[in-house]
Design an enzyme around this catalytic site. Structure first.
Site, PDB file in Angstrom:
ATOM      1  N   ARG A  32       3.144  -8.660 -10.557  1.00 34.69           N
ATOM      2  CA  ARG A  32       3.452  -9.095 -11.790  1.00 34.69           C
ATOM      3  C   ARG A  32       1.866  -9.032 -12.684  1.00 34.69           C
ATOM      4  O   ARG A  32       1.946  -8.754 -14.077  1.00 34.69           O
ATOM      5  CB  ARG A  32       3.746 -10.432 -12.208  1.00 34.69           C
ATOM      6  CG  ARG A  32       2.918 -11.863 -11.591  1.00 34.69           C
ATOM      7  CD  ARG A  32       4.005 -12.606 -10.818  1.00 34.69           C
ATOM      8  NE  ARG A  32       3.838 -12.513  -9.586  1.00 34.69           N
ATOM      9  CZ  ARG A  32       5.420 -11.801  -8.929  1.00 34.69           C
ATOM     10  NH1 ARG A  32       6.381 -12.287  -9.635  1.00 34.69           N
ATOM     11  NH2 ARG A  32       5.336 -11.701  -7.741  1.00 34.69           N
ATOM     12  N   THR A  33       0.759  -9.095 -12.166  1.00 34.39           N
ATOM     13  CA  THR A  33      -0.456  -9.109 -12.875  1.00 34.39           C
ATOM     14  C   THR A  33      -0.669  -7.567 -13.222  1.00 34.39           C
ATOM     15  O   THR A  33      -1.163  -7.195 -14.304  1.00 34.39           O
ATOM     16  CB  THR A  33      -1.786  -9.594 -11.932  1.00 34.39           C
ATOM     17  OG1 THR A  33      -1.383 -10.867 -11.074  1.00 34.39           O
ATOM     18  CG2 THR A  33      -3.014  -9.521 -12.619  1.00 34.39           C
ATOM     19  N   LYS A  47     -13.126   9.259   1.053  1.00 28.29           N
ATOM     20  CA  LYS A  47     -14.279  10.189   1.608  1.00 28.29           C
ATOM     21  C   LYS A  47     -15.481   9.760   1.624  1.00 28.29           C
ATOM     22  O   LYS A  47     -16.519  10.255   1.966  1.00 28.29           O
ATOM     23  CB  LYS A  47     -14.181  11.530   0.510  1.00 28.29           C
ATOM     24  CG  LYS A  47     -12.977  12.172   0.486  1.00 28.29           C
ATOM     25  CD  LYS A  47     -13.118  13.231  -0.508  1.00 28.29           C
ATOM     26  CE  LYS A  47     -12.087  13.511  -1.418  1.00 28.29           C
ATOM     27  NZ  LYS A  47     -12.437  13.776  -2.873  1.00 28.29           N
ATOM     28  N   ARG A  99      -8.279  -5.671  -9.705  1.00 27.34           N
ATOM     29  CA  ARG A  99      -8.095  -6.613  -8.778  1.00 27.34           C
ATOM     30  C   ARG A  99      -8.731  -6.214  -7.187  1.00 27.34           C
ATOM     31  O   ARG A  99      -8.242  -5.075  -7.227  1.00 27.34           O
ATOM     32  CB  ARG A  99      -6.653  -6.927  -8.433  1.00 27.34           C
ATOM     33  CG  ARG A  99      -6.435  -7.644  -7.180  1.00 27.34           C
ATOM     34  CD  ARG A  99      -4.839  -8.316  -7.086  1.00 27.34           C
ATOM     35  NE  ARG A  99      -4.749  -9.179  -8.201  1.00 27.34           N
ATOM     36  CZ  ARG A  99      -3.374  -9.874  -8.045  1.00 27.34           C
ATOM     37  NH1 ARG A  99      -2.609  -9.715  -7.273  1.00 27.34           N
ATOM     38  NH2 ARG A  99      -3.074 -11.015  -8.975  1.00 27.34           N
ATOM     39  N   HIS A 123      -8.953 -16.306 -10.721  1.00 31.69           N
ATOM     40  CA  HIS A 123      -7.799 -15.272 -11.313  1.00 31.69           C
ATOM     41  C   HIS A 123      -7.850 -15.801 -12.878  1.00 31.69           C
ATOM     42  O   HIS A 123      -6.954 -16.594 -13.199  1.00 31.69           O
ATOM     43  CB  HIS A 123      -6.630 -15.597 -10.617  1.00 31.69           C
ATOM     44  CG  HIS A 123      -5.414 -14.682 -10.819  1.00 31.69           C
ATOM     45  ND1 HIS A 123      -5.449 -13.696 -11.749  1.00 31.69           N
ATOM     46  CD2 HIS A 123      -4.349 -14.352 -10.205  1.00 31.69           C
ATOM     47  CE1 HIS A 123      -4.389 -12.754 -11.657  1.00 31.69           C
ATOM     48  NE2 HIS A 123      -3.764 -13.342 -10.603  1.00 31.69           N
TER      49      HIS A 123
HETATM   50  N1   CP Z   1       0.666 -14.342 -10.118  1.00 36.19           N
HETATM   51  C1   CP Z   1       0.099 -13.099  -9.199  1.00 36.19           C
HETATM   52  O1   CP Z   1      -1.238 -13.034  -9.337  1.00 36.19           O
HETATM   53  O2   CP Z   1       0.996 -12.200  -8.963  1.00 36.19           O
HETATM   54  P1   CP Z   1       0.850 -10.926  -8.075  1.00 36.19           P
HETATM   55  O3   CP Z   1       0.183 -11.239  -7.304  1.00 36.19           O
HETATM   56  O4   CP Z   1       2.242 -10.223  -8.100  1.00 36.19           O
HETATM   57  O5   CP Z   1      -0.021 -10.147  -9.196  1.00 36.19           O
END
Ligand code: CP
Length: 356
Positions: free
Chosen positions: A91-92, A120, A141, A174
């Site tokens: 979702r993120t 590499k 991420r 986050h």
């Molecule tokens: N809430 C959240 O970070 O979900 P994802 O890991 O699916 O991105």
């Protein structure tokens, strides 16, 4: 030999920067009184949260019509963004991708280092610097602690800086999850978050969402936090120190039913066993920290149930049918909150608020 003797000048500078208190770091990540790199929940204050929620509300309203969506997707059609998500995400990743598309931003993506030149032997630092040659924003991420912050710091030292957004970094923070969580509280409680009791449940030790959310709650008055977890997964001391420093009342308990019955918002989380070194999560019985259908009877009539998702067994599937289950709306709120943030970073938020 000392570690510092082996470090390059850049690494020494980075080590020094990393050790600064957050208040001294924040100016480095903002420009002209705006968030430039979004890295920490502490970058948001009450005023900026309220502003972003207005932008998100306005945007989602007018994009229901084609002419509104056409306007939104013209706002940043001259921009490109790189989504570098080398840690699993559904979702993120998707909400950022779609937030970019709503605003007309063109996107590229890398979701696995095995498909980049890191295979590499290119360093992650050179990899992210390469992105800035092609795009105007990096959304990322990464599993390594502090690497998103390091990327933003490195970018800001180059002659082509681009803003960096943290979509989840190690087990540190986050921040945009916390942004959408508070946006969900704001929408659920008609803008009245002050005075609410928020229960956070599950793996509070390794859950970066609950850490970021705890920081953000400082922006509201008379908030009470209840941390419900087995002792093995209790909230870390740095967050408890932060709450004490800001006189924010909280208590810790392993009594799930007693804790959730007092809460206005129940924030469930899963066990973060991807951080296990030797399967330690399996040794902890978490069955007493799961929201079963029977618990709907003991929570407040107007309480909301949240979860950053993905879920495993923390919430019974039939709970989804209850109007107090907010997690699916919460994940959709994420797309709008993230679109508002991106618009703010690129100074397109004013045009959104003025749209008739
Ligand atoms: N809430 C959240 O970070 O979900 P994802 O890991 O699916 O991105």
């Amino acid at each position: 030999m000392e570690r510092t003797d082996l470090m390059t000048g850049i690494e020494k500078d980075w080590d020094k920067f990393l050790s600064l208190p957050i208040s001294q770091k924040l100016p480095f990540f903002s420009k002209e009184n705006r968030i430039y790199d979004c890295l920490f929940a502490q970058q948001f204050d009450r005023q900026s949260l309220s502003h972003l929620f207005s932008v998100a509300d306005t945007l989602r309203k007018f994009t229901k019509k084609k002419e509104g969506m056409d306007f939104a997707s013209s706002l940043l059609s001259h921009k490109r963004a790189m989504l570098y998500f080398v840690q699993p995400s559904t979702r993120t990743f998707l909400s950022f991708l779609n937030a970019c598309h709503i605003l007309g931003i063109k996107t590229g993506e890398i979701r696995d280092t095995s498909t980049s030149s890191e295979l590499k032997g290119e360093t992650p630092e050179d990899t992210v610097r390469t992105f800035s040659s092609y795009v105007d924003m990096i959304i990322m991420r990464h599993p390594a602690p502090n690497f998103v912050e390091k990327t933003a710091w490195l970018m800001n030292r180059t002659n082509r800086p681009v803003p960096v957004i943290n979509g989840g970094s190690g087990k540190d923070q986050h921040p945009t999850q916390a942004l959408l969580d508070v946006y969900t509280l704001h929408r659920s409680f008609d803008g009245n978050i002050d005075g609410k009791t928020i229960a956070m449940v599950g793996d509070l030790k390794r859950g970066r969402t609950v850490r970021s959310l705890s920081y953000l709650m400082k922006n509201y008055k008379n908030i009470k936090l209840i941390f419900i977890s087995p002792k093995e997964f209790a909230m870390e001391k740095d967050i408890l120190d932060f709450l004490n420093k800001h006189n924010m009342p909280f208590y810790e308990t392993d009594n799930f039913e007693e804790g959730i019955s007092q809460a206005d918002a129940i924030y469930m989380t899963r066990i973060q066993d991807e951080h296990d070194k030797s399967g330690e999560s399996k040794k902890v019985d978490i069955s007493a920290f799961e929201f079963k259908t029977k618990h709907l009877k003991i929570i407040k009539q107007k309480a909301i149930i949240m979860h950053p998702l993905p879920r495993r067994t923390e919430i019974d599937i039939p709970v989804d049918e209850d109007p107090r289950a907010m997690y699916w709306r919460q994940e959709r709120n994420g797309m709008w909150a993230r679109a508002a943030l991106i618009a703010h970073i690129f100074s397109a938020d004013g045009q959104i608020l003025k749209y008739k």
